[in-house]
Scaffold this motif. Structure first.
Motif, PDB file in Angstrom:
ATOM      1  N   LEU A   1       0.325  -1.698  -0.035  1.00 54.50           N
ATOM      2  CA  LEU A   1       0.314   0.077   0.111  1.00 54.50           C
ATOM      3  C   LEU A   1       0.859   1.106   0.156  1.00 54.50           C
ATOM      4  CD1 LEU A   1      -2.971   0.661   0.150  1.00 54.50           C
ATOM      5  CD2 LEU A   1      -2.476   0.945   2.580  1.00 54.50           C
ATOM      6  N   LEU A   2       1.578   1.275   0.944  1.00 54.97           N
ATOM      7  CA  LEU A   2       2.716   2.492   1.053  1.00 54.97           C
ATOM      8  C   LEU A   2       3.316   3.004  -0.687  1.00 54.97           C
ATOM      9  CD1 LEU A   2       4.207   2.232   4.811  1.00 54.97           C
ATOM     10  CD2 LEU A   2       2.736   3.943   3.343  1.00 54.97           C
ATOM     11  N   TRP A   3       3.484   0.997  -1.167  1.00 55.56           N
ATOM     12  CA  TRP A   3       5.022   1.789  -2.337  1.00 55.56           C
ATOM     13  C   TRP A   3       3.723   2.115  -3.638  1.00 55.56           C
ATOM     14  CZ3 TRP A   3       9.696   0.691  -3.515  1.00 55.56           C
ATOM     15  CH2 TRP A   3      10.136   0.317  -4.916  1.00 55.56           C
ATOM     16  N   ARG A   4       2.407   1.528  -3.744  1.00 56.74           N
ATOM     17  CA  ARG A   4       1.525   2.243  -4.217  1.00 56.74           C
ATOM     18  C   ARG A   4       1.192   3.425  -4.347  1.00 56.74           C
ATOM     19  NH1 ARG A   4      -4.806   0.065  -3.762  1.00 56.74           N
ATOM     20  NH2 ARG A   4      -4.985   1.982  -2.727  1.00 56.74           N
ATOM     21  N   ASP A   5       1.338   4.215  -2.732  1.00 55.66           N
ATOM     22  CA  ASP A   5       0.889   5.474  -2.651  1.00 55.66           C
ATOM     23  C   ASP A   5       1.825   6.299  -3.005  1.00 55.66           C
ATOM     24  OD1 ASP A   5      -1.824   4.361  -2.412  1.00 55.66           O
ATOM     25  OD2 ASP A   5      -2.193   4.980  -0.689  1.00 55.66           O
TER      26      ASP A   5
ATOM     27  N   CYS B   1       5.198   6.406  -1.411  1.00 57.19           N
ATOM     28  CA  CYS B   1       5.666   6.101  -0.123  1.00 57.19           C
ATOM     29  C   CYS B   1       6.283   5.265  -0.267  1.00 57.19           C
ATOM     30  CB  CYS B   1       5.099   6.167   1.171  1.00 57.19           C
ATOM     31  SG  CYS B   1       4.314   7.821   1.130  1.00 57.19           S
ATOM     32  N   LYS B   2       7.589   4.915  -1.122  1.00 51.71           N
ATOM     33  CA  LYS B   2       8.602   4.058  -2.180  1.00 51.71           C
ATOM     34  C   LYS B   2      10.062   3.230  -0.313  1.00 51.71           C
ATOM     35  CE  LYS B   2       7.410   3.705  -6.176  1.00 51.71           C
ATOM     36  NZ  LYS B   2       8.017   3.458  -7.407  1.00 51.71           N
ATOM     37  N   LYS B   3      10.368   4.808  -0.156  1.00 49.63           N
ATOM     38  CA  LYS B   3      11.589   4.649   0.804  1.00 49.63           C
ATOM     39  C   LYS B   3      10.391   4.156   2.268  1.00 49.63           C
ATOM     40  CE  LYS B   3      14.584   7.513   3.846  1.00 49.63           C
ATOM     41  NZ  LYS B   3      14.652   9.052   4.611  1.00 49.63           N
ATOM     42  N   GLU B   4       9.254   4.872   2.466  1.00 52.38           N
ATOM     43  CA  GLU B   4       8.770   4.259   3.850  1.00 52.38           C
ATOM     44  C   GLU B   4       8.546   2.568   3.853  1.00 52.38           C
ATOM     45  OE1 GLU B   4       8.524   6.666   2.210  1.00 52.38           O
ATOM     46  OE2 GLU B   4       7.490   8.842   3.803  1.00 52.38           O
ATOM     47  N   ALA B   5       8.062   2.124   2.759  1.00 52.32           N
ATOM     48  CA  ALA B   5       8.043   0.964   1.718  1.00 52.32           C
ATOM     49  C   ALA B   5       9.386   0.577   1.878  1.00 52.32           C
ATOM     50  CB  ALA B   5       7.227   0.918   1.061  1.00 52.32           C
ATOM     51  N   CYS B   6      10.250   0.253   2.077  1.00 47.61           N
ATOM     52  CA  CYS B   6      11.358  -0.068   1.971  1.00 47.61           C
ATOM     53  C   CYS B   6      11.834  -0.251   3.511  1.00 47.61           C
ATOM     54  CB  CYS B   6      12.136   0.287   0.837  1.00 47.61           C
ATOM     55  SG  CYS B   6      12.125   0.363  -0.876  1.00 47.61           S
TER      56      CYS B   6
END
Length: 125
Positions: free
Chosen positions: A65-69, A71-76
């Motif tokens: 969900l984070l990645w899709r929205d 927020c790639k750094k937070e997702a990783c």
């Protein structure tokens, strides 16, 4: 609450988060995944085969969900933290990539093993 009821609660929150996310309601889905993560027992038998394993669907769903929205750094960061790779990532940033490379080899081997097991279990006897 019993272990099983906590796991059921985690599944309910996770599934509710998925339903919200699939309907474009990301901001409402995130707290559901966080609640599911909070109640999740990582040593639970997710397979139904008497095996104890890492059970991370809410974490994975929140990461997606984070990645899709965007927020790639937070997702990783969340994924690496929850999988226990954080210390190896810190070392890699300082130039020591050995630990992270070993973790990646281990993750690939686990993936291959689980994929092979899935194929074997679906093959007709």
């Amino acid at each position: 609450y019993s272990k099983a009821s906590k796991q059921l609660g985690s599944c309910v929150w996770n599934n509710h988060g998925i339903a919200l996310a699939m309907n474009g309601r990301s901001t409402e889905a995130m707290p559901c995944f966080l609640k599911a993560m909070k109640t999740l027992d990582r040593g639970y038998d997710c397979s139904g085969k008497g095996e104890t394993m890492e059970c991370m669907p809410p974490v994975f769903n929140l990461v997606l969900l984070l990645w899709r929205d965007g927020c790639k750094k937070e997702a990783c960061e969340l994924y690496l933290k929850e999988r226990g790779y954080k210390s190896n990532v810190s070392k890699a940033k300082q130039g020591d990539t050995g630990g992270l490379e070993a973790e990646m080899r281990k993750a690939r081997a686990e993936y291959k093993s689980s994929r092979d097991n899935m194929v074997d279990s679906q093959s007709p006897n």
